[in-house]
Design an enzyme around this catalytic site. Structure first.
Site, PDB file in Angstrom:
ATOM      1  N   ARG A 145      12.167  16.013 -20.797  1.00 35.40           N
ATOM      2  CA  ARG A 145      10.812  16.533 -20.536  1.00 35.40           C
ATOM      3  C   ARG A 145       9.773  15.522 -21.024  1.00 35.40           C
ATOM      4  O   ARG A 145       8.773  15.267 -20.366  1.00 35.40           O
ATOM      5  CB  ARG A 145      10.612  17.885 -21.257  1.00 35.40           C
ATOM      6  CG  ARG A 145      11.517  18.987 -20.729  1.00 35.40           C
ATOM      7  CD  ARG A 145      11.100  20.364 -21.246  1.00 35.40           C
ATOM      8  NE  ARG A 145      11.312  20.567 -22.675  1.00 35.40           N
ATOM      9  CZ  ARG A 145      12.422  21.071 -23.223  1.00 35.40           C
ATOM     10  NH1 ARG A 145      13.438  21.409 -22.448  1.00 35.40           N
ATOM     11  NH2 ARG A 145      12.507  21.250 -24.530  1.00 35.40           N
ATOM     12  N   LYS A 164      -6.494  26.383 -20.297  1.00 38.65           N
ATOM     13  CA  LYS A 164      -6.302  27.099 -19.020  1.00 38.65           C
ATOM     14  C   LYS A 164      -5.482  28.370 -19.217  1.00 38.65           C
ATOM     15  O   LYS A 164      -4.491  28.347 -19.938  1.00 38.65           O
ATOM     16  CB  LYS A 164      -5.568  26.205 -18.011  1.00 38.65           C
ATOM     17  CG  LYS A 164      -5.398  26.866 -16.658  1.00 38.65           C
ATOM     18  CD  LYS A 164      -4.206  26.336 -15.896  1.00 38.65           C
ATOM     19  CE  LYS A 164      -2.925  27.022 -16.328  1.00 38.65           C
ATOM     20  NZ  LYS A 164      -1.754  26.611 -15.543  1.00 38.65           N
ATOM     21  N   GLU A 200      -8.147  31.093 -14.454  1.00 36.80           N
ATOM     22  CA  GLU A 200      -7.318  30.988 -13.251  1.00 36.80           C
ATOM     23  C   GLU A 200      -6.799  32.359 -12.813  1.00 36.80           C
ATOM     24  O   GLU A 200      -5.788  32.832 -13.324  1.00 36.80           O
ATOM     25  CB  GLU A 200      -6.124  30.051 -13.504  1.00 36.80           C
ATOM     26  CG  GLU A 200      -5.227  29.900 -12.272  1.00 36.80           C
ATOM     27  CD  GLU A 200      -4.005  29.003 -12.503  1.00 36.80           C
ATOM     28  OE1 GLU A 200      -3.670  28.693 -13.661  1.00 36.80           O
ATOM     29  OE2 GLU A 200      -3.382  28.629 -11.498  1.00 36.80           O
ATOM     30  N   LYS A 211     -10.442  28.198 -11.608  1.00 38.30           N
ATOM     31  CA  LYS A 211      -9.270  27.653 -10.910  1.00 38.30           C
ATOM     32  C   LYS A 211      -8.675  28.744 -10.024  1.00 38.30           C
ATOM     33  O   LYS A 211      -7.875  29.549 -10.473  1.00 38.30           O
ATOM     34  CB  LYS A 211      -8.245  27.155 -11.927  1.00 38.30           C
ATOM     35  CG  LYS A 211      -6.939  26.672 -11.293  1.00 38.30           C
ATOM     36  CD  LYS A 211      -6.125  25.817 -12.238  1.00 38.30           C
ATOM     37  CE  LYS A 211      -4.779  25.462 -11.624  1.00 38.30           C
ATOM     38  NZ  LYS A 211      -4.043  24.450 -12.378  1.00 38.30           N
TER      39      LYS A 211
HETATM   40  P1  13P Z   1       0.401  24.643  -8.822  1.00 44.81           P
HETATM   41  O1  13P Z   1      -0.589  23.644  -8.283  1.00 44.81           O
HETATM   42  O2  13P Z   1       1.831  24.177  -8.748  1.00 44.81           O
HETATM   43  O3  13P Z   1       0.180  26.026  -8.261  1.00 44.81           O
HETATM   44  O4  13P Z   1       0.155  24.746 -10.389  1.00 44.81           O
HETATM   45  C1  13P Z   1      -1.117  24.815 -10.872  1.00 44.81           C
HETATM   46  C2  13P Z   1      -1.143  25.569 -12.143  1.00 44.81           C
HETATM   47  O5  13P Z   1      -1.575  25.059 -13.152  1.00 44.81           O
HETATM   48  C3  13P Z   1      -0.665  26.951 -12.156  1.00 44.81           C
HETATM   49  O6  13P Z   1      -1.046  27.566 -13.364  1.00 44.81           O
END
Ligand code: 13P
Length: 340
Positions: free
Chosen positions: A46, A136, A177, A219
């Site tokens: 990772r 986030k 998000e 987001k």
């Molecule tokens: P994806 O662009 O793969 O949807 O991932 C963005 C993300 O940060 C999801 O929390």
């Protein structure tokens, strides 16, 4: 709270021609991604993979910030430089995912609520000390028979607002998000309806909780047909529906909107973002990207876990970031895919 500092970080996150790399896969998710290239998910694998992404030379021209996972923000590059320091030295803002994941919501079959509010203030302070400039939190809204319920939308808006307020208290810009999933056979119209209700509720709740929108980044998903819908909307339709939805719901004081890719192919994610920025309209918010899979899929498939492929994989990473940088100006075209 220093509103000026929050606002200037938020603006830097959506600087012209740049977007955010989401590299904050949880231990479970990164295991799946590495399994797709037959690689075991050890801590070193990772680390090596994230090292490849972060040390790609020149990528800072198109990447303003990187979202990290708890393990990653504590890891180091091969020369011993902690990842947050390495990113900052390139002018990239390190970010952090402090949520504990979307879990089944008790009493609401098929729906999810994101956990992680307990102890969040202390965790955010620690991340700030480790070098994070933003955070986030992902909420998941599922479209299906009789869902989403208002209860699920409200519960997730509440968690996002409490998280955002805590972020701003410690000087971190919250990315909020609320992801309306593209899973299912629903139409683009249904996606627009659900995304509109979700965003309306989110912004009402953010204001109620005294979150400063000038220091907040949204987001969202794009407004798009469900993956299994027989009629798939094209880029123009997606761009128009998505922009209309935001005009109806996102206050002008929000500096930027950074899309998730959510299962779109890398090419689709770039093309759809480009279509919005090519509409020839001046929007109150920057329209940018914060892709995980759409930036990383081609990189993983080139790397395959083999140190001999690192350079080739970095070239692919740089190219994909550059194409999305072009989409920030509405200047991407499919021919550019070949030029890498
Ligand atoms: P994806 O662009 O793969 O949807 O991932 C963005 C993300 O940060 C999801 O929390």
């Amino acid at each position: 709270m220093n509103i000026q500092e929050l606002a200037s970080t938020a603006q830097a996150m959506v600087a012209e021609g740049k977007g955010i790399l989401a590299a904050d896969e949880s231990t479970g998710t990164i295991k799946k991604r590495l399994a797709s290239i037959n690689l075991e998910s050890t801590e070193e694998n990772r680390r090596a993979y994230r090292d490849l992404l972060f040390t790609t030379s020149g990528v800072e021209e198109y990447i303003s910030g990187v979202i990290l996972f708890d393990e990653t923000i504590r890891q180091k590059s091969l020369d011993g430089t902690p990842f947050p320091e390495l990113l900052k030295a390139k002018g990239i803002i390190p970010g952090i995912k402090p949520d504990k994941g979307a879990k089944p919501m008790a009493g609401f079959p098929g729906e999810k609520i994101t956990e992680g509010l307990d102890g969040l203030r202390e965790r955010l302070e620690e991340y700030r000390n480790l070098g994070a400039g933003f955070a986030k939190w992902r909420a998941v809204i599922t479209i299906g028979d009789g869902i989403p319920t208002n209860t699920c939308i409200n519960a997730n808006a509440h968690a996002l607002a409490r998280y955002a307020a805590l972020c701003q208290e410690v000087g971190l810009v919250p990315i909020v998000e609320p992801e309306v999933l593209m899973d299912g056979d629903h139409t683009i119209e249904r996606c627009e309806e659900v995304t509109t209700i979700t965003l309306q509720q989110l912004f009402t709740t953010l204001l109620e909780y005294r979150v400063v929108l000038e220091g907040t980044i949204l987001k969202p998903n794009m407004v798009i047909s469900g993956k299994d819908c027989p009629r798939q909307a094209d880029a123009k339709e997606i761009a128009e529906a998505t922009v209309r939805c935001f005009k109806n719901t996102v206050p002008n004081t929000v500096p930027g909107i950074v899309f998730l890719s959510g299962g779109q192919s890398p090419e689709e994610a770039t093309e759809n973002l480009n279509a919005m920025n090519a509409m020839g309209e001046k929007f109150p918010w920057e329209l940018s990207f914060s892709y995980g899979r759409a930036l990383q899929e081609p990189v993983l498939n080139t790397w395959k876990g083999d140190p001999a492929n690192v350079q080739a994989a970095q070239k692919v990473h740089h190219h994909r970031a550059k194409l999305n940088g072009a989409a920030r100006y509405g200047k991407y075209s499919k021919e550019m895919e070949k030029a890498g």
